[in-house]
Design a protein around this motif. Structure first.
Motif, PDB file in Angstrom:
ATOM      1  N   PHE A   1       5.087   4.007   2.108  1.00 35.19           N
ATOM      2  CA  PHE A   1       4.906   2.873   1.592  1.00 35.19           C
ATOM      3  C   PHE A   1       4.962   1.684   2.554  1.00 35.19           C
ATOM      4  O   PHE A   1       5.920   1.897   3.503  1.00 35.19           O
ATOM      5  CB  PHE A   1       5.876   2.494   0.439  1.00 35.19           C
ATOM      6  N   SER A   2       4.271   0.849   2.664  1.00 39.08           N
ATOM      7  CA  SER A   2       4.249  -0.643   3.529  1.00 39.08           C
ATOM      8  C   SER A   2       3.779  -1.746   2.864  1.00 39.08           C
ATOM      9  O   SER A   2       3.282  -1.679   1.658  1.00 39.08           O
ATOM     10  CB  SER A   2       3.276  -0.265   4.710  1.00 39.08           C
ATOM     11  N   GLY A   3       4.214  -2.640   3.227  1.00 36.18           N
ATOM     12  CA  GLY A   3       4.042  -4.108   2.601  1.00 36.18           C
ATOM     13  C   GLY A   3       3.955  -5.072   3.844  1.00 36.18           C
ATOM     14  O   GLY A   3       4.470  -4.854   4.841  1.00 36.18           O
ATOM     15  N   SER A   4       3.123  -6.179   3.529  1.00 34.32           N
ATOM     16  CA  SER A   4       3.204  -7.248   4.666  1.00 34.32           C
ATOM     17  C   SER A   4       2.620  -8.430   3.909  1.00 34.32           C
ATOM     18  O   SER A   4       2.494  -8.582   2.658  1.00 34.32           O
ATOM     19  CB  SER A   4       1.850  -6.944   5.299  1.00 34.32           C
ATOM     20  N   TYR A   5       2.859  -9.547   4.707  1.00 32.68           N
ATOM     21  CA  TYR A   5       2.570 -10.919   3.972  1.00 32.68           C
ATOM     22  C   TYR A   5       2.010 -11.816   4.940  1.00 32.68           C
ATOM     23  O   TYR A   5       2.330 -11.654   6.180  1.00 32.68           O
ATOM     24  CB  TYR A   5       4.130 -11.476   3.587  1.00 32.68           C
ATOM     25  N   VAL A   6       1.483 -12.841   4.780  1.00 38.24           N
ATOM     26  CA  VAL A   6       0.951 -14.063   5.542  1.00 38.24           C
ATOM     27  C   VAL A   6       0.999 -15.280   4.806  1.00 38.24           C
ATOM     28  O   VAL A   6       0.947 -15.426   3.749  1.00 38.24           O
ATOM     29  CB  VAL A   6      -0.548 -13.887   6.159  1.00 38.24           C
ATOM     30  N   VAL A   7       1.737 -16.325   5.592  1.00 38.35           N
ATOM     31  CA  VAL A   7       2.102 -17.655   4.929  1.00 38.35           C
ATOM     32  C   VAL A   7       1.327 -18.503   6.000  1.00 38.35           C
ATOM     33  O   VAL A   7       1.705 -18.496   6.957  1.00 38.35           O
ATOM     34  CB  VAL A   7       3.499 -18.094   4.900  1.00 38.35           C
ATOM     35  N   HIS A   8       0.183 -19.327   5.492  1.00 42.00           N
ATOM     36  CA  HIS A   8      -0.369 -20.263   6.183  1.00 42.00           C
ATOM     37  C   HIS A   8      -0.147 -21.553   5.923  1.00 42.00           C
ATOM     38  O   HIS A   8      -0.518 -21.860   4.559  1.00 42.00           O
ATOM     39  CB  HIS A   8      -1.996 -19.768   6.495  1.00 42.00           C
TER      40      HIS A   8
ATOM     41  N   SER B   1      -5.226   6.626  -0.016  1.00 38.12           N
ATOM     42  CA  SER B   1      -4.384   5.456  -0.123  1.00 38.12           C
ATOM     43  C   SER B   1      -4.690   4.556  -1.279  1.00 38.12           C
ATOM     44  O   SER B   1      -5.810   4.646  -1.783  1.00 38.12           O
ATOM     45  CB  SER B   1      -4.748   4.569   1.058  1.00 38.12           C
ATOM     46  N   LEU B   2      -3.714   3.590  -1.719  1.00 37.54           N
ATOM     47  CA  LEU B   2      -3.838   2.884  -2.991  1.00 37.54           C
ATOM     48  C   LEU B   2      -3.364   1.420  -2.288  1.00 37.54           C
ATOM     49  O   LEU B   2      -2.085   1.484  -1.729  1.00 37.54           O
ATOM     50  CB  LEU B   2      -2.981   3.279  -4.050  1.00 37.54           C
ATOM     51  N   ASN B   3      -4.181   0.348  -2.348  1.00 37.08           N
ATOM     52  CA  ASN B   3      -3.714  -0.911  -1.879  1.00 37.08           C
ATOM     53  C   ASN B   3      -4.004  -1.940  -2.814  1.00 37.08           C
ATOM     54  O   ASN B   3      -4.629  -2.081  -3.943  1.00 37.08           O
ATOM     55  CB  ASN B   3      -4.739  -1.417  -0.797  1.00 37.08           C
ATOM     56  N   ILE B   4      -2.832  -2.895  -2.771  1.00 34.11           N
ATOM     57  CA  ILE B   4      -3.030  -3.981  -3.997  1.00 34.11           C
ATOM     58  C   ILE B   4      -2.522  -5.333  -3.076  1.00 34.11           C
ATOM     59  O   ILE B   4      -1.697  -5.293  -2.165  1.00 34.11           O
ATOM     60  CB  ILE B   4      -1.866  -3.882  -4.868  1.00 34.11           C
ATOM     61  N   GLY B   5      -3.260  -6.404  -3.476  1.00 37.42           N
ATOM     62  CA  GLY B   5      -3.057  -7.644  -2.734  1.00 37.42           C
ATOM     63  C   GLY B   5      -3.235  -8.918  -3.560  1.00 37.42           C
ATOM     64  O   GLY B   5      -3.912  -8.804  -4.658  1.00 37.42           O
ATOM     65  N   ILE B   6      -2.374  -9.933  -3.410  1.00 43.35           N
ATOM     66  CA  ILE B   6      -2.471 -10.942  -4.147  1.00 43.35           C
ATOM     67  C   ILE B   6      -2.457 -12.105  -3.189  1.00 43.35           C
ATOM     68  O   ILE B   6      -1.723 -12.297  -2.305  1.00 43.35           O
ATOM     69  CB  ILE B   6      -1.279 -11.180  -4.875  1.00 43.35           C
TER      70      ILE B   6
ATOM     71  N   SER C   1       0.830  -1.213  -0.071  1.00 42.46           N
ATOM     72  CA  SER C   1       0.279  -0.166   0.187  1.00 42.46           C
ATOM     73  C   SER C   1       1.000   1.394  -0.122  1.00 42.46           C
ATOM     74  O   SER C   1       1.900   1.305   0.625  1.00 42.46           O
ATOM     75  CB  SER C   1      -1.046  -0.056   1.354  1.00 42.46           C
ATOM     76  N   ALA C   2       0.246   2.364  -0.660  1.00 45.47           N
ATOM     77  CA  ALA C   2       0.942   3.470  -0.404  1.00 45.47           C
ATOM     78  C   ALA C   2      -0.319   4.565  -0.023  1.00 45.47           C
ATOM     79  O   ALA C   2      -1.312   4.592  -0.208  1.00 45.47           O
ATOM     80  CB  ALA C   2       1.179   4.127  -1.869  1.00 45.47           C
ATOM     81  N   ALA C   3       0.128   5.249   1.296  1.00 48.94           N
ATOM     82  CA  ALA C   3      -0.787   5.951   2.011  1.00 48.94           C
ATOM     83  C   ALA C   3      -0.254   7.322   2.126  1.00 48.94           C
ATOM     84  O   ALA C   3       0.822   7.571   2.657  1.00 48.94           O
ATOM     85  CB  ALA C   3      -1.151   5.174   3.384  1.00 48.94           C
ATOM     86  N   GLN C   4      -1.209   8.304   2.124  1.00 46.95           N
ATOM     87  CA  GLN C   4      -0.984   9.642   2.363  1.00 46.95           C
ATOM     88  C   GLN C   4      -1.547  10.364   3.706  1.00 46.95           C
ATOM     89  O   GLN C   4      -2.709   9.948   3.697  1.00 46.95           O
ATOM     90  CB  GLN C   4      -1.485  10.638   1.198  1.00 46.95           C
ATOM     91  N   ASN C   5      -0.750  10.754   4.432  1.00 50.36           N
ATOM     92  CA  ASN C   5      -1.306  11.333   5.879  1.00 50.36           C
ATOM     93  C   ASN C   5      -1.768  12.741   5.547  1.00 50.36           C
ATOM     94  O   ASN C   5      -1.474  13.557   5.181  1.00 50.36           O
ATOM     95  CB  ASN C   5       0.136  11.449   6.879  1.00 50.36           C
ATOM     96  N   GLY C   6      -3.147  12.534   5.918  1.00 51.27           N
ATOM     97  CA  GLY C   6      -3.937  13.985   5.902  1.00 51.27           C
ATOM     98  C   GLY C   6      -3.424  15.077   6.654  1.00 51.27           C
ATOM     99  O   GLY C   6      -3.494  16.298   6.392  1.00 51.27           O
TER     100      GLY C   6
END
Length: 876
Positions: free
Chosen positions: A210-217, A653-658, A198-203
């Motif tokens: 910019f931030s990213g995260s992951y999960v593995v299950h 914000s702009l968010n992308i997920g796969i 995601s890319a987020a703008q603070n008002g």
């Protein structure tokens, strides 16, 4: 009628092939069927469709003895109502129904053609048939109302044996053999991986981050045990959380030898919880063992729902078709709905999961208060030890015992560190708790009582009674008395709680224009040591009409030293075949009349493989309005979603997920990539082959069969076997028993007979059950029985002819027809004898005819002319 039906029938095959569709098991509803004072055995499979319910026309006709037969493959139903002059003809392709020669138009949205039956909207069907169908999802019943006797009622009166008649109407139970896939020392795990950026703008600052995260299950077998691994991290921390669990589950309670355990686990497990002592926390390191049924309710009058929830996923909880809970974000990778009350009678729950790429799946559960009562002498136990939430260890032991009919006892011990002390500046302290309770059902009222004592945190007791008024209203009274009692459930307060009185009323308004309107009222009065009181009244109303539903949750609170509060939430939902529209309004009338928040979401707009959504959310107190646009691709080898949020406060914000689920077919080693989660699910590798040597084992000379389909719990599964005869069936919910059967209609030769029509399995998460379905080629044998009379052969009827296998066992018996003809079909390859039943030979005074020996094989599949000549014994 014949003139109207003929052309439609003749043109049906090609045109109607596209009518047949596969049902969505997520929409399956199981209903009991009532007529007046009669309740049919078994359950009716219906499907929810927006605000309406689709019921099977053919099955209803069969239950009630109406002369209507459905032909799903043609999309037609033909018959009559009571009188042959009152003809009935349904043609889905032509979108018309003909009643007594009168044509009526048909709305296709109200009819669906599934492989097993034609399903029609219950309200529409009530206009066609001679009875009204009231479907109440709230109580999971379908009530048939008729001013005249239905055919099956007249039949039962003639037979004068209602119980026997019901048994004859009972649906056929398959009773498939059970199959268990042995545990492996190692299996390739099923994986679900989610990556978000995601890319987020603070008002406030105007800066963009910019931030990213992951999960593995992952789930699979390890060291002959079921294992689960959950890892998540972010750009700030490569690994934020790791959970790992190993153990086993067995519905038949055959684990750990004499302990007869149904489940054991170690690693990250749930700490013990009890409604009066402790509350559920996130899993902690420890061990647990239990003999309780795997699907049991958490408490006698309440239930906890807890499980894995991936980032971006949301979950709704419905009780008797009313939305009672909603979780939008995972809590340490899990969802938790705790202390959900159970009402007198049947409690039907649905967990509906929504994925970020438009995925949707459901789980169903059913509980009753009476399930807490054990048969005399029956006992269950559970024990666990985990790390404490606030230090130290959390240990627990529970034991339930059936003391007498309708009377059970419950005993419990827990020891842990109380954390609520620290909130008031006091040091945390270790406490041990003991509880003794009873559960009883007397005169249609369920009674319960518990006494709890602790080492240093006081004591309490709780008494409750719950029963039913009429057919649809349940009432519960509960009273708690506390004596300096402190626990997780009752934390330490500046003004200690000394009493709690609660009254619950769960009912529904009668059916009118809308379906029945559920009403839930709950009143609670808390008394404190100072003499102050806190009162709360909650009211939930829900209404649905076809594809529209609405619910309103209103809560009034009167508490010491604060103004009265009256707050509510109004939720609206409208569904169509192409999209869904959901809205929510939060409001308050006391102490101030205002709207606190409002949201509206449009979802499910499909264009090809993509799904589009839009939403608006207004937070009035923050003076912020957010606009959201989203696109996702929920199908294929992976799921993709992207969304953009514009905020009037500048928090854009702009968010992308796969998301991708990965599983491996063990026989072919082929990998399957799917947009649906794979971890936590089970799978089956089903192999179908022509068993030419009839040994039940796939070996040289046996031929894999392509193009064979399967059914799960009676519903056709997508996909067919490939050239290798294998169909990889995935996405089976773990530890939920399922009947898996061949769809014999997809076998190309009608003389092929499955040696194993179906199996009942309980899928294990991350495990593939390898099941073979041998198909045996069979043949036919026919002939004619003659009786020698006055020197000539005369065809003889009602002659009992037996087919004997090479082991001397009678495997088939037939009676010759009026012209002496008999036929044995579905005869496996082999060598046989044909004879007349010896008992009949003696009784009729016949000479023993010679037995006929024959062979059925690939060269002699149809054996004809096996004629039998009978001759009476000569008079002495």
């Amino acid at each position: 009628m014949a003139a109207a039906a003929g052309p439609a029938a003749s043109n049906a095959t090609a045109a109607n092939a596209s009518l047949v569709e596969e049902p969505d098991d997520n929409n399956l509803r199981l209903l009991s069927v009532r007529v007046h004072s009669y309740t049919f055995d078994g359950l009716l499979e219906a499907y929810a469709s927006g605000g309406s319910v689709l019921v099977p026309l053919g099955e209803l006709a069969s239950l009630t003895d109406l002369a209507i037969k459905t032909q799903p493959e043609k999309g037609t139903a033909v018959g009559f109502l009571y009188d042959e002059k009152r003809t009935f003809y349904l043609d889905v392709a032509r979108r018309q129904v003909i009643l007594s020669g009168k044509i009526r138009p048909l709305n296709r949205d109200q009819v669906k053609v599934y492989p097993n039956d034609i399903y029609v909207d219950a309200d529409l069907l009530s206009q066609w048939l001679p009875f009204k169908i009231d479907v109440d999802l709230y109580s999971s019943t379908a009530t048939l109302r008729s001013s005249i006797k239905l055919p099956f009622e007249a039949r039962m009166e003639r037979e004068k044996r209602f119980a026997r008649s019901l048994a004859q109407r009972r649906p056929v139970e398959h009773n498939y053999p059970g199959y268990f896939e042995p545990y492996a020392s190692w299996s390739t795990p099923f994986l679900t991986t989610t990556i978000n950026g995601s890319a987020a703008q603070n008002g406030t600052t105007g800066q963009t981050g910019f931030s990213g995260s992951y999960v593995v299950h992952g789930t699979g077998d390890l060291l002959d045990m079921e294992s689960t691994l959950y890892v998540n991290g972010s750009d700030q921390s490569p690994v934020d959380n790791i959970r790992f669990t190993m153990g086993r589950k067995d519905e038949a309670s055959r684990l750990l030898g004499a302990l007869n355990a149904s489940e054991y686990a170690f690693g990250d497990v749930n700490s013990p919880n009890s409604a009066l002592i402790s509350t559920p926390h996130e899993p902690q390191m420890g061990v647990m063992v239990s003999s309780y049924p795997l699907a049991r309710q958490s408490e006698y009058d309440r239930q906890r729902f807890q499980g894995e929830l991936l980032p971006g996923w949301q979950v709704e909880l419905y009780q008797n078709n009313v939305l009672i809970g909603y979780q939008t974000e995972p809590i340490q990778g899990q969802y938790i709905f705790d202390n959900v009350p159970l009402y007198f009678g049947k409690n039907y729950f649905r967990l509906v999961f929504y994925g970020p790429q438009g995925q949707r799946r459901e789980e169903t559960h059913s509980y009753e208060l009476s399930d807490a009562l054990l048969q005399p002498g029956k006992k269950y136990y559970g024990a666990s030890a985990t790390q404490g939430q606030f230090g130290g260890y959390h240990t627990g032991v529970q034991y339930d015992y059936g003391l007498a009919k309708n009377l059970s006892m419950s005993f419990e011990y827990q020891g842990f560190t109380l954390g609520s002390q620290q909130l008031l500046g006091q040091p945390a302290r270790d406490s041990q708790y003991g509880r003794v309770g009873f559960r009883s059902l007397l005169g249609g009222i369920f009674f319960a009582g518990d006494v709890v004592g602790s080492s240093n945190s006081g004591s309490m007791y709780e008494l409750s009674a719950q029963g039913r008024i009429g057919d649809s209203t349940s009432v519960k009274l509960q009273n708690d008395v506390l004596n300096d009692y402190v626990s997780d459930t009752f934390p330490l307060l500046p003004d200690p709680l000394v009493s709690r009185l609660s009254v619950n009323l769960n009912s529904a308004l009668p059916r009118g224009m809308f379906s029945r309107i559920p009403i839930n009222l709950r009143y609670q009065r808390d008394g404190y040591a100072s003499g102050a009181e806190r009162q709360q009244l909650d009211n939930l109303l829900a209404v649905s009409y076809r594809r529209f539903s609405a619910s309103n949750n209103l809560s009034f609170v009167r508490a010491p030293a604060q103004a009265d509060q009256l707050i509510g939430t109004l939720a609206l939902s409208a569904l169509s075949r192409k999209y869904s529209l959901r809205g929510e309004i939060g409001y308050s009338t006391q102490p101030n009349s205002e709207i606190t928040n409002a949201s509206l979401t449009l979802d499910g707009i499909r264009r090809g493989a993509f799904v589009y959504s839009a939403g608006i959310n207004r937070q009035y107190q923050l003076t912020d309005t957010q606009f959201r646009l989203g696109v996702s691709r929920p199908v294929g080898k992976f799921a993709f979603n992207a969304s953009a949020i514009y905020s009037t406060a500048g928090n854009n914000s702009l968010n992308i997920g796969i998301t991708m689920g990965v599983a491996q077919e063990p026989r072919t080693s082929d990998w399957k990539f799917d947009s649906r989660p794979a971890a936590g699910m089970g799978a089956v590798s089903a192999r179908v082959f022509l068993d030419n040597d009839q040994d039940g084992v796939f070996s040289e000379g046996d031929v894999p069969l392509a193009g064979v389909a399967f059914k799960r719990n009676g519903s056709r599964l997508p996909g067919k076997t490939g050239k290798d005869g294998i169909l990889f069936i995935t996405n089976l919910t773990g530890h939920y028993p399922v009947d898996l059967a061949l769809d014999t209609r997809t076998l190309e030769d009608p003389l092929w007979v499955p040696a194993l029509p179906g199996v009942r399995i309980s899928p294990r998460p991350g495990s593939v059950a390898r099941i073979d379905f041998p198909i045996r080629p069979t043949g036919e044998i026919d002939g004619t029985t003659y009786l020698l009379r006055q020197g000539r052969n005369v065809a003889s009827s009602d002659v009992v002819v037996q087919l004997i296998n090479e082991h001397g066992k009678v495997i088939k018996t037939q009676k010759s027809a009026f012209d002496g003809f008999y036929v044995f079909d579905g005869v496996p390859y082999g060598t046989y004898l044909i004879r007349v039943a010896p008992s009949q030979v003696g009784r009729l005074g016949l000479e023993s005819p010679r037995s006929i020996q024959l062979t059925v094989d690939a060269k002699h599949q149809f054996v004809s002319g096996m004629n039998i000549q009978l001759k009476r014994k000569a008079s002495p």
